[in-house]
Design a protein around this motif. Structure first.
Motif, mmCIF file in Angstrom:
data_model
loop_
_atom_site.group_PDB
_atom_site.id
_atom_site.type_symbol
_atom_site.label_atom_id
_atom_site.label_comp_id
_atom_site.label_asym_id
_atom_site.label_seq_id
_atom_site.Cartn_x
_atom_site.Cartn_y
_atom_site.Cartn_z
ATOM 1 N N ARG A 176 5.350 15.598 -14.643
ATOM 2 C CA ARG A 176 4.477 16.024 -15.731
ATOM 3 C C ARG A 176 4.335 17.544 -15.744
ATOM 4 O O ARG A 176 4.429 18.183 -16.795
ATOM 5 N N ALA A 177 4.156 18.155 -14.576
ATOM 6 C CA ALA A 177 3.997 19.602 -14.495
ATOM 7 C C ALA A 177 5.269 20.321 -14.932
ATOM 8 O O ALA A 177 5.211 21.452 -15.418
ATOM 9 N N MET A 180 12.981 22.230 -11.912
ATOM 10 C CA MET A 180 13.171 20.777 -12.026
ATOM 11 C C MET A 180 12.275 20.061 -11.021
ATOM 12 O O MET A 180 12.087 20.554 -9.908
ATOM 13 N N PRO A 181 11.740 18.893 -11.377
ATOM 14 C CA PRO A 181 10.929 18.141 -10.414
ATOM 15 C C PRO A 181 11.786 17.520 -9.305
ATOM 16 O O PRO A 181 11.284 17.177 -8.250
ATOM 17 N N TRP A 182 13.080 17.399 -9.536
ATOM 18 C CA TRP A 182 14.024 16.923 -8.525
ATOM 19 C C TRP A 182 15.394 17.472 -8.873
ATOM 20 O O TRP A 182 15.828 17.385 -10.024
ATOM 21 N N SER A 226 13.950 22.860 -16.000
ATOM 22 C CA SER A 226 13.718 21.910 -17.087
ATOM 23 C C SER A 226 12.946 22.651 -18.180
ATOM 24 O O SER A 226 12.498 23.775 -17.976
ATOM 25 N N VAL A 227 12.769 22.015 -19.320
ATOM 26 C CA VAL A 227 12.065 22.624 -20.447
ATOM 27 C C VAL A 227 10.648 22.075 -20.505
ATOM 28 O O VAL A 227 10.440 20.858 -20.509
ATOM 29 N N ASN A 228 9.671 22.977 -20.543
ATOM 30 C CA ASN A 228 8.273 22.598 -20.700
ATOM 31 C C ASN A 228 8.060 22.287 -22.187
ATOM 32 O O ASN A 228 7.943 23.183 -23.015
ATOM 33 N N LEU A 229 8.052 21.018 -22.523
ATOM 34 C CA LEU A 229 8.001 20.598 -23.927
ATOM 35 C C LEU A 229 6.692 20.991 -24.613
ATOM 36 O O LEU A 229 6.674 21.204 -25.827
ATOM 37 N N PRO A 241 10.872 12.681 -6.276
ATOM 38 C CA PRO A 241 10.046 13.128 -7.402
ATOM 39 C C PRO A 241 8.743 12.342 -7.480
ATOM 40 O O PRO A 241 8.683 11.176 -7.127
ATOM 41 N N SER A 242 7.708 13.016 -7.946
ATOM 42 C CA SER A 242 6.426 12.357 -8.164
ATOM 43 C C SER A 242 6.084 12.468 -9.649
ATOM 44 O O SER A 242 6.579 13.359 -10.352
#
Length: 106
Positions: free
Chosen positions: A56-57, A71-73, A78-81, A50-51
């Motif tokens: 962040r994206a 998901m980033p990894w 995932s949920v875009n808050l 993950p970066s």
């Protein structure tokens, strides 16, 4: 209680099965063609390290209109808050207005 444990076990097996399928998808390719990202059916996966930018994206990206982002990894979404906050803002404003009206004045 027993039903909950059974559902939890089923979800765990399903998750491991999807991870296994994603790894199989990558490992059957020649090494130079492995990207470690892709989809198993509609479910995205990304096994690259993950970066900060990908995190962040995924978790906070007001420029992306999607509520659920890959998901980033790992596997899944995932949920875009940032989007969640924008969607909850009208409901929170209505609640704040109701609380102000109900509060005793004096």
């Amino acid at each position: 209680m027993r039903k909950r444990r059974t559902l939890r076990g089923l979800a765990r097996w399903l998750t491991w099965g999807l991870i296994g399928a994603a790894l199989y998808d990558q490992l059957r390719r020649p090494p130079q063609e492995r990207t470690w990202t892709g989809r198993i059916g509609p479910i995205p996966y990304d096994f690259r390290p993950p970066s900060l930018e990908r995190m962040r994206a995924s978790f906070w990206n007001p420029e992306d209109a999607r509520l659920f982002t890959p998901m980033p990894w790992g596997i899944g979404w995932s949920v875009n808050l940032a989007v969640l906050g924008e969607q909850l803002r009208p409901a929170l404003e209505r609640l704040r207005t109701r609380v102000r009206r109900a509060a005793p004045r004096g």
